[in-house]
Design a protein around this motif. Structure first.
Motif: not given
Length: 559
Positions: A27-31, A376-380, A516-520
């Protein structure tokens, strides 16, 4: 409690019999999710086999271990994954050793050596000497693996164990000195402390001692920290990266028995353990409380339950200073947690001077807690860069916009500025916030006090401001806010009401959930921010008092 927990384990183990082995899914960079699922399954199945003697549970655990052993690797680029996977396979090998064939023992042993232990000595492994939870998690997994293969690789095993004994004090000092407070917050307390206790239990079981590790300063007080930071609602003081709930903990059971502190295995912990023990989920395919099965080994906690102190302080030398005050030990008690420290601290948020507040069984002043790392990581975004102006501080739940703090002209706090607790007693705490806002202020302090009637008083004082600088007081809440005709503010939750009064100019503002948020960012359903802003006068000094007062039903604000 033990019988109920055993029943839950049998239920989960029965479901696991029908699942295929965990695939090597990243999942992403994690096992990490796969590693945790394997640990959950092997622990549950092996313990259930020991409880029942039914071979099908052992066979299913062995199948899971062999499947994990056949992975191409255990993802050493993110070594937490290796730590948890090595622990899973090593513990299963120990619990089920007599049932493994020579070929299976060889396959599992070789996997531990090649995919667990040897990679831990390759390249630069920052976790080896780190002061955060990675230290405990990875060393615990490596020591378990070393003990499992000590007969075939004695020199490698010796190096692994000596390395752990030498370096675990680094994370224990950062994590518990001087009064047991964990700098990464209660959620990571559970993570780091559970693996710390597993490591100590492994050493004690193998050698009859833990080489003095359990005597590290503050470790014998850390149960006080987790009791203090659990509010009357059962929710934790969720500063730093922390969820807004508390789960049953193997570490709490182990610590209560180790240090003869039955008060740490309190009614709240027993309730959590009973709840998880009585649950019968329809699916456990995606993992669960992976170390909780081990609690069955330590449930003979001494009897007795003394009430915890009404106030707790981490101590001025704590890496992340915090304090907690409560009015009494009832479910409706007033309870406030305050946080100092630096935003750049471990898993830190921009929340120096922040507070959470409960009264009458509800959390009025809230912290939104952690953000989803993968999202968050997926959003770069570079989530783990904590330099000034870095992506981390643009994330709503982590940056200054979401926390119950002071703002000056809407600017962030100084990332490396460390605020301190400068005065503490049973009823109040004073924080020096100056390093978070300098050079915009000469001095900034916040004092929080619990008053009679379960009232919280927040007193802020700012000196040396440039005239016209806008100072904002803000608080996040899930209650329904109403600005009254006289300019005062009322919060409602069901039939409960809380008056929020201030003795200074500045109109109340209500920031809706949609802002109370941004798009990511993750959404924050039901959350609102209440705030007011006051410009600095010509002399550059500001001081105000804000009181949060629970009201009886149909009471007026003046009551």
């Amino acid at each position: 409690v033990g019988q109920a927990l055993a029943g839950r384990l049998r239920h989960d183990a029965e479901l696991m019999l029908g699942y295929p082995p965990q695939p090597r899914e990243m999942i992403g960079r994690r096992l990490l999710s796969a590693s945790r699922n394997v640990l959950y399954r092997v622990n549950t199945l092996a313990v259930t086999f020991r409880l029942t003697g039914k071979r099908e549970y052992a066979d299913r655990a062995i199948r899971e271990m062999l499947n994990a052993a056949a992975y191409s690797d255990w993802n050493p680029s993110h070594f937490l994954d290796v730590g948890e996977m090595t622990l899973a396979v090593a513990v299963g090998c120990d619990w089920l050793y007599e049932l493994l064939t020579p070929e299976q023992r060889s396959m599992i042993g070789q996997a531990i050596i090649k995919k667990g232990l040897k990679p831990s000595f390759q390249e630069k492994q920052g976790w080896v000497r780190s002061s955060n939870n990675w230290n405990a998690v990875c060393h615990a997994g490596m020591v378990a693996g070393a003990l499992a293969v000590a007969d075939r690789k004695p020199e490698l095993a010796r190096r692994v164990i000596e390395r752990a004994v030498k370096n675990l004090p680094r994370s224990m000092k950062a994590g518990y000195f001087p009064n047991g407070a964990y700098p990464e917050g209660p959620m990571y307390w559970a993570y780091g402390t559970e693996f710390t206790t597993v490591l100590l239990a492994l050493l004690d079981g193998a050698f009859g001692e833990d080489f003095g590790l359990s005597a590290q300063p503050g470790f014998d007080k850390t149960g006080d920290f987790i009791l203090a930071t659990t509010g009357p609602t059962g929710k934790p003081f969720n500063y730093a990266d922390c969820v807004n709930s508390r789960g049953a903990s193997f570490a709490t059971v182990w610590l209560a028995r180790k240090f003869d502190r039955p008060d740490w295995f309190d009614a709240g912990m027993k309730k959590l353990l009973a709840r998880v023990s009585e649950a019968r989920p329809r699916s456990v395919a995606e993992g669960g409380n992976r170390l909780l099965p081990l609690a069955l080994l330590y449930l003979q906690v001494p009897k007795g339950e003394n009430p915890a102190p009404l106030a707790y302080c981490s101590g001025g030398k704590s890496l992340v200073p915090i304090s907690v005050h409560r009015s009494d030990h009832t479910a409706k008690a007033a309870w406030v947690g305050l946080k100092a420290g630096a935003p750049a601290g471990p898993h830190g948020h921009m929340d120096g001077g922040s507070f959470v507040f409960e009264a009458e069984g509800y959390r009025w002043a809230a912290d939104l807690g952690m953000e989803d790392y993968t999202r968050i990581e997926a959003a770069g975004l570079k989530l783990w860069d904590s330099a000034p102006g870095a992506d981390r501080w643009k994330i709503f739940r982590i940056g200054p916009e979401s926390h119950n703090i002071l703002r000056l002209d809407g600017q962030p706090q100084n990332v490396n500025g460390k605020s301190r607790i400068v005065k503490f007693n049973e009823h109040s705490t004073k924080l020096d916030l100056t390093p978070l806002y300098a050079p915009a202020v000469k001095k900034a302090t916040r004092t929080a006090a619990l008053l009679p009637g379960r009232v919280l008083e927040i007193r802020d004082r700012l000196t040396g401001l440039a005239p016209g600088v806008e100072a904002t007081w803000q608080m996040c809440t899930f209650a329904e806010p109403e600005i009254r005709a006289d300019g005062t503010l009322l919060l409602r939750h069901g039939k409960q009401e809380l008056a929020v009064n201030k003795n200074c100019p500045g109109d109340w503002q209500i920031v809706p959930e949609t802002q109370l948020r941004r798009p990511f960012d993750s959404p924050n359903p039901g959350a609102r921010m209440i705030r007011f802003t006051v410009p600095a006068p010509a002399d550059g000094n500001l001081e105000w008092i804000v009181t949060l007062s629970p009201l009886r039903r149909n009471a007026s604000l003046s009551r």
